[in-house]
Design a protein around this motif. Structure first.
Motif, mmCIF file in Angstrom:
data_model
loop_
_atom_site.group_PDB
_atom_site.id
_atom_site.type_symbol
_atom_site.label_atom_id
_atom_site.label_comp_id
_atom_site.label_asym_id
_atom_site.label_seq_id
_atom_site.Cartn_x
_atom_site.Cartn_y
_atom_site.Cartn_z
ATOM 1 N N UNK A 62 8.686 89.868 33.757
ATOM 2 C CA UNK A 62 8.212 89.945 35.134
ATOM 3 C C UNK A 62 6.965 89.119 35.393
ATOM 4 N N UNK A 63 6.249 88.749 34.337
ATOM 5 C CA UNK A 63 5.021 87.980 34.530
ATOM 6 C C UNK A 63 5.350 86.583 35.021
ATOM 7 N N UNK A 64 4.621 86.116 36.016
ATOM 8 C CA UNK A 64 4.882 84.756 36.480
ATOM 9 C C UNK A 64 4.416 83.744 35.442
ATOM 10 N N UNK A 65 5.058 82.615 35.462
ATOM 11 C CA UNK A 65 4.656 81.536 34.562
ATOM 12 C C UNK A 65 3.247 81.098 34.933
ATOM 13 N N UNK A 66 2.397 80.887 33.943
ATOM 14 C CA UNK A 66 1.057 80.408 34.299
ATOM 15 C C UNK A 66 1.162 79.014 34.903
ATOM 16 N N UNK A 67 0.308 78.731 35.872
ATOM 17 C CA UNK A 67 0.385 77.404 36.476
ATOM 18 C C UNK A 67 0.026 76.344 35.439
ATOM 19 N N UNK A 68 0.646 75.204 35.540
ATOM 20 C CA UNK A 68 0.318 74.163 34.573
ATOM 21 C C UNK A 68 -1.140 73.763 34.719
ATOM 22 N N UNK A 69 -1.787 73.575 33.597
ATOM 23 C CA UNK A 69 -3.190 73.189 33.680
ATOM 24 C C UNK A 69 -3.268 71.761 34.196
ATOM 25 N N UNK A 70 -4.147 71.564 35.157
ATOM 26 C CA UNK A 70 -4.230 70.234 35.742
ATOM 27 C C UNK A 70 -4.740 69.227 34.711
ATOM 28 N N UNK A 71 -4.182 68.071 34.788
ATOM 29 C CA UNK A 71 -4.600 67.003 33.898
ATOM 30 C C UNK A 71 -5.799 66.326 34.536
ATOM 31 N N UNK A 72 -6.880 66.294 33.801
ATOM 32 C CA UNK A 72 -8.097 65.716 34.333
ATOM 33 C C UNK A 72 -8.029 64.196 34.197
ATOM 34 N N UNK A 73 -8.292 63.528 35.305
ATOM 35 C CA UNK A 73 -8.290 62.075 35.327
ATOM 36 C C UNK A 73 -9.504 61.549 34.572
ATOM 37 N N UNK A 74 -9.419 60.323 34.096
ATOM 38 C CA UNK A 74 -10.519 59.725 33.342
ATOM 39 C C UNK A 74 -11.802 59.671 34.164
ATOM 40 N N UNK A 75 -11.680 59.318 35.445
ATOM 41 C CA UNK A 75 -12.880 59.225 36.278
ATOM 42 C C UNK A 75 -13.577 60.578 36.406
ATOM 43 N N UNK A 76 -12.766 61.666 36.446
ATOM 44 C CA UNK A 76 -13.364 62.994 36.556
ATOM 45 C C UNK A 76 -14.043 63.391 35.243
ATOM 46 N N UNK A 77 -13.413 63.054 34.123
ATOM 47 C CA UNK A 77 -14.036 63.326 32.826
ATOM 48 C C UNK A 77 -15.380 62.611 32.731
ATOM 49 N N UNK A 78 -15.392 61.350 33.166
ATOM 50 C CA UNK A 78 -16.624 60.562 33.111
ATOM 51 C C UNK A 78 -17.692 61.160 34.028
#
Length: 146
Positions: free
Chosen positions: A72-88
């Motif tokens: 019954x538990x919903x699937x966890x949302x996919x973790x967003x992939x962080x773009x390189x510019x955001x990491x920087x």
């Protein structure tokens, strides 16, 4: 179930009623077998030997409840992939916050440190405001911002 519990094959009639009950409740065979296997292992650790299928009723019911909860538990949302510019942007923000802290400790005067930081940030091409929003806005590519 018979094999998992270690019951002899000639005693099938003795245990069929309990197994039928579980199957009529809609409990999948795999859940029954796993619960019986686990409970049998626990019993053997305590030097007990299962005598009848009824001793597995509570473990099977508990395993079925857990199986239903998990289904019954919903699937966890996919973790967003962080773009390189955001990491920087995040890395530079962390570094700049450390620099700001060092500068404040050095100068001991907020106003003086603020003016000094404005010059330092401008020379590095970074925002003067040390917030995540400011850094994300400054690092976000124009085509993503639109």
């Amino acid at each position: 179930m018979m094999e998992a519990a270690g019951f002899p094959s000639y005693s099938t009639r003795r245990h069929i009623g309990m197994v039928r009950k579980w199957l009529q409740q809609g409990i999948p065979e795999a859940v029954i077998v796993q619960a019986v296997t686990d409970h049998t292992a626990d019993m053997r650790e305590n030097r007990e030997i299962p005598q009848h299928a009824g001793c597995f009723d509570k473990p099977v019911q508990a395993a079925w409840s857990q199986h239903q909860i998990a289904a019954d538990l919903p699937e966890p949302p996919p973790s967003p992939v962080m773009q390189e510019w955001e990491k920087q942007a995040r890395a530079d923000l962390a570094e700049d916050r450390r620099r700001w802290s060092d500068l404040m400790q050095q100068l001991g005067d907020y106003g003086h440190a603020k003016r000094e930081w404005a010059q330092t940030a401008a020379s590095l091409g970074r925002p003067t405001e040390l917030t995540l929003e400011a850094y994300l806005d400054a690092y976000r590519p124009q085509d993503v911002a639109a």
